[in-house]
Design a protein around this motif. Sequence first.
Motif, PDB file in Angstrom:
ATOM      1  N   GLN A  75      -0.226  -7.453  14.421  1.00 16.94           N
ATOM      2  CA  GLN A  75      -1.856  -6.815  14.557  1.00 16.94           C
ATOM      3  C   GLN A  75      -2.239  -7.831  13.358  1.00 16.94           C
ATOM      4  N   ASP A  76      -2.561  -8.633  12.774  1.00 17.54           N
ATOM      5  CA  ASP A  76      -2.745  -9.439  11.804  1.00 17.54           C
ATOM      6  C   ASP A  76      -2.964  -8.842  10.784  1.00 17.54           C
ATOM      7  N   ILE A  77      -1.291  -7.919  10.118  1.00 18.73           N
ATOM      8  CA  ILE A  77      -2.930  -6.804   9.184  1.00 18.73           C
ATOM      9  C   ILE A  77      -3.163  -7.908   7.531  1.00 18.73           C
ATOM     10  N   GLY A  78      -2.064  -8.991   7.333  1.00 17.48           N
ATOM     11  CA  GLY A  78      -2.261  -9.645   6.055  1.00 17.48           C
ATOM     12  C   GLY A  78      -1.824  -8.407   4.975  1.00 17.48           C
ATOM     13  N   ASP A  79      -3.051  -7.688   3.875  1.00 14.80           N
ATOM     14  CA  ASP A  79      -2.321  -7.032   3.170  1.00 14.80           C
ATOM     15  C   ASP A  79      -3.583  -6.053   2.649  1.00 14.80           C
ATOM     16  N   ASP A  80      -4.083  -4.984   4.046  1.00 18.59           N
ATOM     17  CA  ASP A  80      -4.718  -4.522   4.505  1.00 18.59           C
ATOM     18  C   ASP A  80      -3.873  -2.855   5.073  1.00 18.59           C
ATOM     19  N   LEU A  81      -3.693  -2.775   3.607  1.00 21.30           N
ATOM     20  CA  LEU A  81      -2.462  -1.041   4.135  1.00 21.30           C
ATOM     21  C   LEU A  81      -3.080  -0.076   4.259  1.00 21.30           C
ATOM     22  N   GLU A  82      -4.718  -0.030   3.858  1.00 18.05           N
ATOM     23  CA  GLU A  82      -5.146   1.273   4.778  1.00 18.05           C
ATOM     24  C   GLU A  82      -5.320   1.086   6.791  1.00 18.05           C
ATOM     25  N   ARG A  83      -5.340   0.251   7.095  1.00 19.58           N
ATOM     26  CA  ARG A  83      -4.955  -0.919   8.541  1.00 19.58           C
ATOM     27  C   ARG A  83      -3.429  -0.662   9.164  1.00 19.58           C
ATOM     28  N   ALA A 135      -0.390  -7.554  -0.351  1.00 18.58           N
ATOM     29  CA  ALA A 135      -1.815  -6.676  -1.435  1.00 18.58           C
ATOM     30  C   ALA A 135      -1.039  -6.485  -2.734  1.00 18.58           C
ATOM     31  N   LEU A 136      -0.214  -6.703  -3.725  1.00 18.60           N
ATOM     32  CA  LEU A 136       0.404  -7.166  -4.493  1.00 18.60           C
ATOM     33  C   LEU A 136      -0.182  -8.666  -4.969  1.00 18.60           C
ATOM     34  N   SER A 137      -0.137 -10.064  -4.509  1.00 17.60           N
ATOM     35  CA  SER A 137      -0.750 -10.813  -4.852  1.00 17.60           C
ATOM     36  C   SER A 137      -2.272 -11.337  -4.737  1.00 17.60           C
ATOM     37  N   TYR A 154       8.783  -1.047  -5.518  1.00 15.49           N
ATOM     38  CA  TYR A 154       8.468  -0.413  -4.782  1.00 15.49           C
ATOM     39  C   TYR A 154       9.602  -0.547  -4.019  1.00 15.49           C
ATOM     40  N   GLU A 155      10.952  -0.729  -4.121  1.00 16.47           N
ATOM     41  CA  GLU A 155      12.215  -0.866  -2.833  1.00 16.47           C
ATOM     42  C   GLU A 155      12.709   0.315  -3.493  1.00 16.47           C
ATOM     43  N   VAL A 156      12.514   1.092  -4.393  1.00 24.17           N
ATOM     44  CA  VAL A 156      13.529   1.970  -4.804  1.00 24.17           C
ATOM     45  C   VAL A 156      12.319   3.208  -4.768  1.00 24.17           C
ATOM     46  N   MET A 157      11.191   2.936  -5.282  1.00 24.61           N
ATOM     47  CA  MET A 157      10.645   4.305  -4.361  1.00 24.61           C
ATOM     48  C   MET A 157      10.510   4.515  -2.843  1.00 24.61           C
ATOM     49  N   GLN A 158      10.844   3.605  -2.307  1.00 25.62           N
ATOM     50  CA  GLN A 158      11.122   4.243  -0.441  1.00 25.62           C
ATOM     51  C   GLN A 158      12.276   4.439  -0.607  1.00 25.62           C
ATOM     52  N   GLU A 159      13.105   4.258  -0.679  1.00 23.17           N
ATOM     53  CA  GLU A 159      14.277   4.637  -1.295  1.00 23.17           C
ATOM     54  C   GLU A 159      14.277   6.372  -1.417  1.00 23.17           C
ATOM     55  N   GLU A 183       3.903  10.882   7.011  1.00 19.74           N
ATOM     56  CA  GLU A 183       1.672   9.419   6.948  1.00 19.74           C
ATOM     57  C   GLU A 183       1.481   9.748   5.619  1.00 19.74           C
ATOM     58  N   SER A 184       1.693  11.352   5.625  1.00 20.05           N
ATOM     59  CA  SER A 184       0.455  11.565   4.649  1.00 20.05           C
ATOM     60  C   SER A 184       0.450  11.207   3.743  1.00 20.05           C
ATOM     61  N   ARG A 185       1.568  11.506   3.105  1.00 18.13           N
ATOM     62  CA  ARG A 185       2.384  11.535   1.838  1.00 18.13           C
ATOM     63  C   ARG A 185       1.962   9.505   1.257  1.00 18.13           C
ATOM     64  N   LEU A 186       2.933   9.227   2.414  1.00 15.75           N
ATOM     65  CA  LEU A 186       3.229   7.891   2.375  1.00 15.75           C
ATOM     66  C   LEU A 186       2.014   6.709   1.983  1.00 15.75           C
ATOM     67  N   ALA A 187       1.000   7.152   2.656  1.00 17.41           N
ATOM     68  CA  ALA A 187      -0.359   6.410   2.577  1.00 17.41           C
ATOM     69  C   ALA A 187      -0.897   6.732   0.443  1.00 17.41           C
ATOM     70  N   LYS A 188      -1.001   8.077   0.407  1.00 20.97           N
ATOM     71  CA  LYS A 188      -1.171   8.443  -1.281  1.00 20.97           C
ATOM     72  C   LYS A 188       0.029   8.096  -2.006  1.00 20.97           C
ATOM     73  N   MET A 189       1.256   7.450  -1.491  1.00 24.98           N
ATOM     74  CA  MET A 189       2.407   7.066  -2.923  1.00 24.98           C
ATOM     75  C   MET A 189       2.301   5.537  -2.792  1.00 24.98           C
ATOM     76  N   LEU A 190       1.396   4.907  -1.615  1.00 25.79           N
ATOM     77  CA  LEU A 190       1.495   3.620  -1.401  1.00 25.79           C
ATOM     78  C   LEU A 190       0.219   2.652  -2.491  1.00 25.79           C
ATOM     79  N   ASP A 191      -0.853   3.934  -2.628  1.00 23.18           N
ATOM     80  CA  ASP A 191      -2.150   4.401  -3.625  1.00 23.18           C
ATOM     81  C   ASP A 191      -1.726   4.371  -4.732  1.00 23.18           C
ATOM     82  N   PHE A 192      -0.932   5.608  -5.104  1.00 24.77           N
ATOM     83  CA  PHE A 192      -0.019   5.731  -6.562  1.00 24.77           C
ATOM     84  C   PHE A 192       0.438   4.445  -6.704  1.00 24.77           C
ATOM     85  N   MET A 193       1.196   4.191  -6.034  1.00 28.08           N
ATOM     86  CA  MET A 193       3.179   2.624  -6.535  1.00 28.08           C
ATOM     87  C   MET A 193       1.134   1.301  -7.017  1.00 28.08           C
TER      88      MET A 193
END
Length: 204
Positions: A75-83, A135-137, A154-159, A183-193
């Motif tokens: 899908q060629d997502i790149g850095d688009d976390l929302e996509r 996204a970080l870059s 990120y890895e610690v938080m994901q676990e 899935e709804s909480r994951l989107a929010k967590m990534l935004d917070f991170m």
Amino acid sequence: MKKQEKTERTRERIVGAAIEEFGTVGYSAAAINNICSGHEISKGLLYHNFTGKDALYLACVSCCFAEVTAYLKDQDIGDDLERYMQLRIRYFSQHPLCARIFFEAVLQPPAPLAAQIREAKADFDCLNKKIYQAALSKMTLRPGVTQDDAIAYYEVMQEMFNGYFSSPAYVGKDLQVLVADHESRLAKMLDFMLYGIAERRIQK
């Protein structure tokens, strides 16, 4: 047809039948008898290709991880976390059997198979990490915070995040509820991170 090709097709047919069983009722309730009787597969043939229920479940898990990973890579997502999140939701809504196996394996894995499942999702984890790095870059990190620091966080938080869904808070809850919540909480967590949760006050 060569013997190797025939064997591979047989294994694919058995895995396909098993995905229907595990994807419908989950690991605990799934039964070899149902897989065989519902798809005209003899027990002898099944046990010739797989040592038992655990080996067959792991084959299904590996298949589901491989398919969703390949889909997302295309899908060629790149850095688009929302996509990225939208594509995940689309894929799982279109493949409900795979979705059940995927989320059960990630969030509430059968304890004896946890290590093998972790190995099976290595490519998927690598893809997630790559998207997060992209996204970080594009961001300016705080002084003293390196890319390696951010990835380790990120890895610690994901676990910890995934582990929360196997905690007592979710025991006995319907898997569909669990997945929707995850899935709804994951989107929010990534935004917070990435962007934090508090606005820094300027010291006067």
